[in-house]
Design a protein around this motif. Structure first.
Motif, short mmCIF file in Angstrom:
data_model
loop_
_atom_site.label_atom_id
_atom_site.label_comp_id
_atom_site.label_asym_id
_atom_site.label_seq_id
_atom_site.Cartn_x
_atom_site.Cartn_y
_atom_site.Cartn_z
N UNK A 14 1.25 -1.38 0.13
CA UNK A 14 0.29 0.25 -0.01
C UNK A 14 1.10 1.43 0.00
N UNK A 15 1.56 1.12 0.45
CA UNK A 15 2.97 2.17 0.87
C UNK A 15 3.47 2.63 0.30
N UNK A 16 3.88 1.47 -0.89
CA UNK A 16 5.04 1.40 -2.13
C UNK A 16 4.60 2.32 -3.40
N UNK A 17 3.70 2.45 -2.94
CA UNK A 17 3.20 3.53 -4.63
C UNK A 17 3.71 4.77 -4.01
N UNK A 18 3.14 6.36 -5.41
CA UNK A 18 3.63 7.45 -5.12
C UNK A 18 2.55 7.51 -4.08
N UNK A 19 3.50 9.21 -3.24
CA UNK A 19 3.13 9.35 -2.00
C UNK A 19 0.80 10.25 -2.59
N UNK A 46 4.36 15.23 0.80
CA UNK A 46 5.28 15.24 0.92
C UNK A 46 6.04 14.26 -0.33
N UNK A 47 7.02 15.19 -1.07
CA UNK A 47 7.38 14.69 -2.43
C UNK A 47 9.28 14.36 -2.53
N UNK A 48 9.69 14.36 -1.50
CA UNK A 48 11.10 13.85 -1.74
C UNK A 48 12.06 15.21 -1.58
N UNK A 49 13.01 15.49 -2.84
CA UNK A 49 14.29 15.93 -2.81
C UNK A 49 13.87 16.98 -3.64
N UNK A 50 12.65 16.67 -4.48
CA UNK A 50 12.00 17.63 -5.48
C UNK A 50 10.93 18.98 -4.95
N UNK A 51 10.37 18.39 -3.77
CA UNK A 51 9.65 19.36 -3.19
C UNK A 51 10.21 20.63 -1.75
N UNK A 179 1.16 24.12 -4.18
CA UNK A 179 1.02 23.05 -4.19
C UNK A 179 -0.36 22.11 -3.06
N UNK A 180 -1.79 21.76 -3.65
CA UNK A 180 -2.51 21.14 -3.70
C UNK A 180 -2.80 20.03 -3.01
N UNK A 181 -1.74 19.39 -2.04
CA UNK A 181 -1.25 18.28 -1.37
C UNK A 181 -1.91 17.88 -0.45
N UNK A 182 -2.75 18.88 0.30
CA UNK A 182 -3.73 17.90 1.56
C UNK A 182 -5.07 17.93 1.26
N UNK A 183 -4.90 16.36 1.57
CA UNK A 183 -6.16 15.76 1.55
C UNK A 183 -7.22 15.37 2.85
N UNK A 184 -8.38 15.69 2.30
CA UNK A 184 -9.03 15.69 4.03
C UNK A 184 -10.85 15.41 3.74
#
Length: 206
Positions: A14-19, A46-51, A179-184
DNA sequence: GCTCCGATTATCT
DNA sequence: GATAATCGGAGCG
């Protein structure tokens, strides 16, 4: 037991996919640890070294080391001089992406959660906010790097997942606020209040 | 109900 | 030395 109508237990894949795929799928998931269960209502990616908003943005350090490790482990960090916050590492090892657990509803073990959070805290606020949720679950520095698929955690997805996730900017960030990376879960009472990044505190020198 | 503001320290520049 | 993926209490209406 019938397999059709019951919840399912998450596995590491489940967690091996894209964040960005994992984050919305975590809504409604029930996380259990140390006598308390929390149903997640709000998360951030939060997506790695490019974020630019990520703790991993400036490369590996001793604090963010867990983010660069394998998925399915907790990245727990200390902030604002007094609070602990918990993330789950996602994607392939080395990607350094993670989902911040921003809020939820205590669905079991409320007495234990109340004990950790304090007697004056209302039920709605037991886990509504990243530091509150972390405290309610009994997590702190010792749990940085902990494996969610070890003995002490349990993650379940309900039979009926919530509807489509609402999304918008992440809370409290000065960078990458677009970036709209908050989900609720839209309309849920256990989602935290949105607060934009605090403006520069005019520090008084004396 | 709301808005404002201080607390407190690991981490990085 | 400044900042920070926050929280809770004070003050006001």
């Amino acid at each position: 037991m019938g397999s059709g109508l019951t919840e399912t237990t998450l596995d590491r894949t489940f967690f091996e996919r894209s964040v960005l795929d994992v984050a919305p799928d975590l809504l409604g998931v029930v996380v259990s640890h140390a006598g308390v269960s929390v149903r997640l209502t709000e998360v951030e990616a939060y997506d790695g070294e490019d974020d630019p908003g990520s703790h991993a943005f400036r490369g590996p350090t001793s604090r963010n080391a867990t983010m660069f490790g394998p998925p399915g482990h907790l990245y727990v960090y200390f902030t604002y001089g007094m609070h602990w916050c918990a993330n789950v590492v996602c994607g392939p090892e080395g990607r350094a992406s993670a989902v911040l657990l921003r809020g939820g509803e205590v669905v079991a073990g409320a007495a234990r959660a109340q004990q950790r959070r304090g007697p004056a805290v209302r039920a709605r606020d037991l886990a509504r906010g990243p530091a509150r949720l972390t405290q309610a679950l009994g997590l702190d520095r010792e749990h940085d790097g902990a494996d969610l698929f070890g003995e002490t955690f349990d993650l379940r997805r309900p039979a009926e997942p919530p509807g489509p996730a609402s999304r918008g900017p992440r809370v409290g960030l000065r960078h990458a606020a677009d970036l709209p990376w908050r989900f609720w879960i839209g309309g849920d009472r256990f989602v935290s209040d949105y607060r934009p990044a605090t403006d520069r505190p005019t520090r008084r020198t004396r």
